[in-house]
Design a protein around this motif. Structure first.
Motif, mmCIF file in Angstrom:
data_model
loop_
_atom_site.group_PDB
_atom_site.id
_atom_site.type_symbol
_atom_site.label_atom_id
_atom_site.label_comp_id
_atom_site.label_asym_id
_atom_site.label_seq_id
_atom_site.Cartn_x
_atom_site.Cartn_y
_atom_site.Cartn_z
ATOM 1 N N SER A 135 0.850 -1.182 0.000
ATOM 2 C CA SER A 135 0.000 0.000 0.000
ATOM 3 C C SER A 135 0.884 1.230 0.000
ATOM 4 N N THR A 136 0.316 2.329 -0.455
ATOM 5 C CA THR A 136 1.043 3.579 -0.504
ATOM 6 C C THR A 136 0.042 4.721 -0.447
ATOM 7 N N ALA A 137 0.517 5.904 -0.089
ATOM 8 C CA ALA A 137 -0.362 7.067 -0.051
ATOM 9 C C ALA A 137 -1.022 7.245 -1.414
ATOM 10 N N VAL A 138 -2.289 7.581 -1.416
ATOM 11 C CA VAL A 138 -3.036 7.763 -2.661
ATOM 12 C C VAL A 138 -2.308 8.724 -3.594
ATOM 13 N N GLY A 139 -1.699 9.762 -3.039
ATOM 14 C CA GLY A 139 -1.001 10.760 -3.847
ATOM 15 C C GLY A 139 0.401 10.366 -4.279
ATOM 16 N N ASN A 140 0.894 9.191 -3.859
ATOM 17 C CA ASN A 140 2.239 8.748 -4.238
ATOM 18 C C ASN A 140 2.160 8.073 -5.611
ATOM 19 N N ARG A 159 -9.433 4.393 3.414
ATOM 20 C CA ARG A 159 -9.624 5.781 3.840
ATOM 21 C C ARG A 159 -9.151 5.979 5.274
ATOM 22 N N GLY A 160 -8.476 7.114 5.499
ATOM 23 C CA GLY A 160 -8.005 7.463 6.840
ATOM 24 C C GLY A 160 -7.089 6.407 7.427
ATOM 25 N N GLY A 165 0.757 13.545 11.027
ATOM 26 C CA GLY A 165 0.572 14.754 11.822
ATOM 27 C C GLY A 165 -0.648 14.604 12.715
ATOM 28 N N ALA A 166 -1.556 15.574 12.639
ATOM 29 C CA ALA A 166 -2.772 15.538 13.457
ATOM 30 C C ALA A 166 -3.916 14.828 12.740
ATOM 31 N N GLY A 167 -3.698 14.427 11.481
ATOM 32 C CA GLY A 167 -4.776 13.787 10.719
ATOM 33 C C GLY A 167 -4.435 12.377 10.289
ATOM 34 N N PHE A 171 -4.778 5.587 1.844
ATOM 35 C CA PHE A 171 -3.770 4.754 1.197
ATOM 36 C C PHE A 171 -4.430 3.873 0.150
ATOM 37 N N ALA A 172 -3.729 3.652 -0.971
ATOM 38 C CA ALA A 172 -4.180 2.765 -2.037
ATOM 39 C C ALA A 172 -3.585 1.379 -1.792
ATOM 40 N N LEU A 173 -4.413 0.354 -1.907
ATOM 41 C CA LEU A 173 -3.977 -1.030 -1.685
ATOM 42 C C LEU A 173 -3.848 -1.742 -3.028
ATOM 43 N N TYR A 174 -2.730 -2.458 -3.195
ATOM 44 C CA TYR A 174 -2.448 -3.237 -4.395
ATOM 45 C C TYR A 174 -2.107 -4.658 -3.989
ATOM 46 N N GLY A 175 -2.406 -5.623 -4.842
ATOM 47 C CA GLY A 175 -2.067 -7.010 -4.552
ATOM 48 C C GLY A 175 -1.851 -7.820 -5.811
#
Length: 193
Positions: A135-140, A159-160, A165-167, A171-175
């Protein structure tokens, strides 16, 4: 599925090798992880000694986790991890990967892709995994392109998922499954030394 996964000393690729960490790698790993992703380091007292213990155990499965150094042209440039069931809360036969290249200048050159490809091939060919996921950040987008190029399937957004930080960050999941990986073909066979 292998009950007692074998130790990994070295997996050789065309441009990168995956190997056990050496004691002399500690400063590079500490600096690389500190600057790239501060959350990748242990927290609290004894952080450096926790990292040292993980490095000394690299190449062996410890509590369901395998750590390997990524080396290119004799230089340590990052690390790759595999995590499975025991202690990792994953179903049997599922292994999750993580990859980190320390220097942003090393990214975009195919090193991370080759590391993921080598380790995925080794895990599936040795019967350690029936499924490999990452998995990786959606924006990566660079990492997402790497996974898609290698044949991993995008399976959705968690999601989430990751505290940032404070939030929290999505993340996008791949397999990929063993059958899919072998159907894709063309992947090098990772040869341990």
């Amino acid at each position: 599925m292998t009950v007692n996964p074998p130790e990994v000393r070295r997996l050789n690729g065309e441009h990168v090798n995956l190997r056990r960490f050496r004691p002399t790698d500690e400063a590079t790993v500490w600096e690389g992880r500190s600057s790239a992703e501060p959350t990748a380091l242990p927290t609290g007292p004894g952080r450096r000694s926790q990292l040292r213990k993980r490095m000394l155990a690299s190449g062996q499965w410890v509590r369901g986790s395998l750590d390997l150094a990524i080396e290119s042209h004799g230089r340590l440039i990052g690390d790759v991890q595999a995590r499975m069931g025991v202690g990792q809360r994953l179903p049997p036969g599922v292994v999750e990967l993580g990859v980190d290249l320390y220097d942003p200048g090393q990214r975009g050159k195919g090193y991370g892709a080759e590391a993921v490809e080598l380790l995925t091939t080794w895990l599936l060919d040795h019967g350690i995994a029936d499924r490999v996921q990452a998995s990786t950040a959606v924006g990566n987008l660079p990492m997402r392109r790497v996974l898609e190029k290698l044949g991993f399937t995008f399976e959705g957004v968690m999601r989430g998922f990751m505290p940032v930080g404070a939030g929290r960050e999505d993340f996008a999941l791949y397999g990929v499954t063993r059958a899919e990986w072998h159907l894709i073909g063309g992947h090098p066979t990772a040869k341990p030394q």
